[in-house]
Design an enzyme around this catalytic site. Structure first.
Site, PDB file in Angstrom:
ATOM      1  N   CYS A   1       0.838  -1.196   0.000  1.00  0.00           N
ATOM      2  CA  CYS A   1       0.000   0.000   0.000  1.00  0.00           C
ATOM      3  C   CYS A   1       0.878   1.254   0.000  1.00  0.00           C
ATOM      4  CB  CYS A   1      -0.956   0.081   1.174  1.00  0.00           C
ATOM      5  SG  CYS A   1      -2.113  -1.273   1.255  1.00  0.00           S
TER       6      CYS A   1
ATOM      7  N   ARG B   1       4.190  -0.502  -4.588  1.00  0.00           N
ATOM      8  CA  ARG B   1       3.880  -0.996  -3.248  1.00  0.00           C
ATOM      9  C   ARG B   1       2.537  -1.711  -3.188  1.00  0.00           C
ATOM     10  NH1 ARG B   1       7.154   1.624   0.768  1.00  0.00           N
ATOM     11  NH2 ARG B   1       5.777   0.671   2.263  1.00  0.00           N
TER      12      ARG B   1
ATOM     13  N   TRP C   1      -2.877  -2.749  -1.778  1.00  0.00           N
ATOM     14  CA  TRP C   1      -2.563  -4.180  -1.923  1.00  0.00           C
ATOM     15  C   TRP C   1      -3.517  -4.859  -0.949  1.00  0.00           C
ATOM     16  CZ3 TRP C   1      -0.861  -8.260   1.156  1.00  0.00           C
ATOM     17  CH2 TRP C   1      -0.365  -9.378   0.459  1.00  0.00           C
TER      18      TRP C   1
ATOM     19  N   ASN D   1      -2.286   1.799   5.690  1.00  0.00           N
ATOM     20  CA  ASN D   1      -1.424   0.693   5.273  1.00  0.00           C
ATOM     21  C   ASN D   1      -1.220  -0.174   6.504  1.00  0.00           C
ATOM     22  OD1 ASN D   1       0.602  -0.948   4.301  1.00  0.00           O
ATOM     23  ND2 ASN D   1       2.172   0.640   4.270  1.00  0.00           N
ATOM     24  N   GLY D   2      -1.541  -1.462   6.421  1.00  0.00           N
ATOM     25  CA  GLY D   2      -1.378  -2.339   7.576  1.00  0.00           C
ATOM     26  C   GLY D   2      -2.628  -3.166   7.802  1.00  0.00           C
TER      27      GLY D   2
ATOM     28  N   GLU E   1      17.309 -18.347  -6.394  1.00  0.00           N
ATOM     29  CA  GLU E   1      16.951 -16.991  -6.815  1.00  0.00           C
ATOM     30  C   GLU E   1      16.447 -16.983  -8.266  1.00  0.00           C
ATOM     31  OE1 GLU E   1      16.348 -14.351  -5.420  1.00  0.00           O
ATOM     32  OE2 GLU E   1      16.595 -12.769  -6.895  1.00  0.00           O
TER      33      GLU E   1
ATOM     34  N   LYS F   1      12.849 -15.635  -9.307  1.00  0.00           N
ATOM     35  CA  LYS F   1      12.681 -14.561 -10.294  1.00  0.00           C
ATOM     36  C   LYS F   1      11.713 -15.003 -11.386  1.00  0.00           C
ATOM     37  CE  LYS F   1      13.859 -11.795  -8.819  1.00  0.00           C
ATOM     38  NZ  LYS F   1      14.536 -11.314  -7.652  1.00  0.00           N
TER      39      LYS F   1
ATOM     40  N   GLU G   1       8.017 -15.398 -10.094  1.00  0.00           N
ATOM     41  CA  GLU G   1       7.297 -14.199  -9.669  1.00  0.00           C
ATOM     42  C   GLU G   1       6.914 -13.286 -10.821  1.00  0.00           C
ATOM     43  OE1 GLU G   1       9.259 -11.447  -6.990  1.00  0.00           O
ATOM     44  OE2 GLU G   1      11.204 -11.891  -7.855  1.00  0.00           O
TER      45      GLU G   1
ATOM     46  N   HIS H   1      17.029 -37.159  -5.674  1.00  0.00           N
ATOM     47  CA  HIS H   1      16.277 -37.583  -4.487  1.00  0.00           C
ATOM     48  C   HIS H   1      14.809 -37.154  -4.574  1.00  0.00           C
ATOM     49  CE1 HIS H   1      19.977 -38.914  -2.644  1.00  0.00           C
ATOM     50  NE2 HIS H   1      20.519 -37.761  -3.013  1.00  0.00           N
TER      51      HIS H   1
ATOM     52  N   LYS I   1       6.047  -4.600  -3.618  1.00  0.00           N
ATOM     53  CA  LYS I   1       7.392  -4.428  -3.058  1.00  0.00           C
ATOM     54  C   LYS I   1       7.219  -4.027  -1.601  1.00  0.00           C
ATOM     55  CE  LYS I   1      11.829  -3.312  -4.647  1.00  0.00           C
ATOM     56  NZ  LYS I   1      12.361  -4.537  -5.213  1.00  0.00           N
TER      57      LYS I   1
HETATM   58  C1  F6R Z   1      11.782 -10.957  -4.924  1.00  0.00           C
HETATM   59  C2  F6R Z   1      11.787  -9.965  -3.873  1.00  0.00           C
HETATM   60  C3  F6R Z   1      11.328 -10.379  -2.516  1.00  0.00           C
HETATM   61  C4  F6R Z   1      12.093  -9.580  -1.445  1.00  0.00           C
HETATM   62  C5  F6R Z   1      11.509  -9.884  -0.057  1.00  0.00           C
HETATM   63  C6  F6R Z   1      12.290  -9.155   1.029  1.00  0.00           C
HETATM   64  O1  F6R Z   1      12.284 -10.434  -6.119  1.00  0.00           O
HETATM   65  O2  F6R Z   1      12.115  -8.836  -4.094  1.00  0.00           O
HETATM   66  O3  F6R Z   1      11.453 -11.746  -2.316  1.00  0.00           O
HETATM   67  O4  F6R Z   1      13.437  -9.921  -1.496  1.00  0.00           O
HETATM   68  O5  F6R Z   1      10.177  -9.484  -0.015  1.00  0.00           O
HETATM   69  O6  F6R Z   1      12.293  -7.782   0.800  1.00  0.00           O
HETATM   70  P1  F6R Z   1      13.301  -6.829   1.538  1.00  0.00           P
HETATM   71  O7  F6R Z   1      14.659  -7.120   1.011  1.00  0.00           O
HETATM   72  O8  F6R Z   1      12.841  -5.445   1.213  1.00  0.00           O
HETATM   73  O9  F6R Z   1      13.204  -7.147   2.994  1.00  0.00           O
END
Ligand code: F6R
Length: 616
Positions: free
Chosen positions: A2, A27, A74, A100-101, A489, A493, A496, A512, A611
């Protein structure tokens, strides 16, 4: 999660708020809305979807007020509907609120408010909070010189359980906002005859770089020319005014198609910024200014514990490998979300680290607090100066890579890998790592930006591969040692941003269980750098090929694969072990980016994600 913007000033509020919401859209982006106070009434426009939809709607009947609030959502409580979008207005029309929350005790509050005649149009906890503020506002005596809105917000929050960053306006109080935070970031921007409240500095820097980072438990009354901060317990606070070092250009996309693309290609410069000034004069080790821990204290550390979420946890896992290799000290990594509730036994003389790009991830923050509660010193690696995690940690290391806007982390990740390797070198040089080995490592780390530049030249080749593989529905990512977390990772990537099911595994673990997935329909991306276990990895590839699985091999220069074993080969430069994970990340970032583009996905705003995850 948010985005929040509140504006009070001399200019029209809605264009500024819309601009801010666009910058905060990463966000949360399932619905947006604004409430502008003009001619004694709230004018509210809310729309599901992106800020662009809201902008079109507002253009139909422009809003001229100079005081207002806006929100990108969000969804937590209630589905994605116009009614559930923020701002919410109390049923008596007196209060407007963005939030937000999550308010955990909203059900009890709602039950109470229904008995008092308040009504609800949405399914959100936010509307409940809004009506409770209205309830207290209606009861609050009107006393000259006293702020009724401030008092009623404070009373409401004393009953609120959960997390919040809120901004509130009263219909009778033009030019006066009240904002408060607990667990969700809020920043006050101090402009010239105007003030701004936002959940992120990127919504503020267009107007001012002077900011006050509110702390949990603080509440602020903001007017066009003034602000006053206290705690919820009414203790006055002398806020510190900080200066933001980012400027507006840092959070713009420029000539790139997506922020993710921009941030991938920015990585050489990002790495240069992250390492600047951090090497010792003799070129054999590193220095970090803000660790707040003496060399002798560091020398006494017998274990390290790292906690983080998602991509940042993968960076911790690589750091674990580096510290154990260079410094020979045991390291443990844990999901912050698990650590916070697991009550795991910890060794004495453990130094705790958390990693968080945003510095606001709620689980990582909770892990930090839990470790501190147990009496441990906690250091943070974070990109956002002044973030909650950076402030609550005992010390730490800033990544200095500028704002990361793409939801899928790229430059923040590789800079965390770099900092992890630099940290390992620092600790290693206090122990067994020789001067010469330290110098070789420093030289390698200094060369990382150029190696990444070289790896980025692979983009056209990786793009062509991406076109051939974009139609698959499952993929495996396999790696060993320091490249196992890079396999995790790569899988994260891909899933997502392109919604392809992908899993990361240590290459030898494949037999396994995951080997059952291998068929011509499930390609494997497999890291095979030249080195001591190259032949073992080749054996894993043979096992995949024997089951008709397509193989995309990422090898280093000079590594020779048996003919016909890999369907695709991506050759990255040979590099020192401290730098290998950084360089190896580039092809998997490019691969997931180009596959997502090929599939027509919204790369910077993948579905269901946001994010900075500030809710549990
Ligand atoms: C994936 C991604 C997330 C963040 C996770 C932690 O591309 O960006 O998995 O890494 O939400 O976020 P931070 O680093 O902001 O604590």
């Amino acid at each position: 999660m948010c985005g929040i913007v509140g504006y009070v000033g001399k200019h029209k509020a809605s264009p500024f708020i819309l601009e801010g919401l666009k910058r905060l859209e990463y966000r949360g982006y399932d619905s947006t809305g604004v409430a502008i106070l003009q001619n004694g009434a709230f004018h509210v426009v809310k729309k599901i979807g992106r800020v662009a939809n809201l902008e079109k709607e507002i253009a139909k009947s422009p809003l001229n007020g100079t005081f207002g609030i806006g929100h990108t959502r969000w969804a937590t409580h209630g589905g994605v509907t116009d009614a559930n979008a923020h701002p919410h207005i109390s049923s008596d029309g007196k209060i407007a609120l963005i939030h937000n929350g999550v308010i955990e005790n909203y059900a009890a509050m709602k039950k109470f408010l229904l008995t008092k005649g308040y009504t609800f149009k949405s399914e959100t906890d936010t509307e409940v909070l809004c009506n409770l503020i209205a309830y207290h506002y209606a009861k609050e005596p009107v006393v000259a010189g006293e702020n009724r809105l401030f008092a009623s917000v404070r009373k409401t929050l004393l009953h609120a359980e959960g997390t919040y960053g809120i901004v509130v306006m009263g219909v009778d109080l033009p030019g006066e906002m009240v904002a408060a935070r607990k667990g969700s970031p809020l920043i006050l921007g101090l402009g010239d005859n105007e003030n701004i409240i936002a959940s992120d500095v990127s919504a503020i820097v267009a107007r001012t770089q002077s900011v006050v980072y509110l702390k949990d438990g603080e509440i602020v009354n903001v007017t066009q020319k003034d602000f006053r901060v206290t705690t919820l317990d009414q203790e006055s606070v002398s806020p510190t005014v900080d200066r933001v070092t980012w400027n507006i250009a840092d959070s713009e996309m420029g000539a790139y198609a997506h922020f993710m693309e921009k941030e991938i290609f920015e990585q050489p410069v990002a790495l240069e910024n992250a390492m600047r000034g951090r090497f010792s004069e003799d070129g054999s080790t590193t220095n970090f200014g803000g660790l707040n821990i003496s060399a002798s204290e560091f020398r006494g550390i017998e274990r390290f514990m790292f906690c983080a979420c998602g991509t940042a946890l993968h960076a911790c896992m690589v750091t674990e490998h580096m510290i154990e290799r260079f410094a020979r000290i045991p390291v443990e990594c844990d999901y912050a979300s698990e650590f916070r509730y697991r009550n795991s036994p910890l060794f004495r003389n453990t130094l705790f680290f958390v990693m968080s790009q945003s510095g606001e991830t709620i689980d990582t923050l909770a892990a930090l607090r839990e470790a501190k509660r147990k009496g441990y010193k906690v250091l943070a690696v974070s990109n956002v100066v002044g973030s909650t995690i950076a402030r609550e940690a005992d010390g730490g290391i800033y990544q200095h890579v500028g704002p990361e806007v793409g939801v899928a982390s790229t430059k923040a990740f590789t800079s965390q890998l770099l900092i992890g390797a630099m940290l390992a070198l620092y600790i290693g040089r206090m122990r067994d790592l020789s001067f010469g080995a330290g110098q070789r490592c420093v030289t390698a780390l200094k060369g990382a930006p150029d190696l990444v530049r070289k790896a980025l030249e692979l983009a056209p080749h990786v793009k062509a591969i991406a076109k051939r593989y974009a139609h698959y529905t499952d993929m495996l990512f396999l790696g060993r040692m320091s490249l196992f977390p890079i396999a995790l990772e790569g899988a994260l990537k891909l899933k997502e941003i392109s919604y392809i099911h992908a899993e990361g595994y240590p290459a030898a673990e494949m037999k396994h269980g995951p080997i059952a997935l291998i068929s011509e329909k499930c390609p494997s991306v497999i890291f095979a750098p030249a080195g001591e276990i190259f032949n073992k990895i080749v054996s894993s590839m043979q096992e995949i090929k024997a089951r008709k699985g397509p193989v995309i091999a990422i090898i280093t220069e000079g590594a020779e694969l048996p003919a016909g074993l890999a369907d695709e080969v991506i050759t990255i430069p040979t590099c020192h072990e401290a730098v290998l994970p950084i360089v190896a990340s580039i092809p998997v970032q490019l691969l997931s980016y180009y596959i997502a583009v090929e599939r027509g996905c919204d790369v910077d705003k993948p579905r269901n994600l946001a994010k900075s995850v500030t809710v549990e």
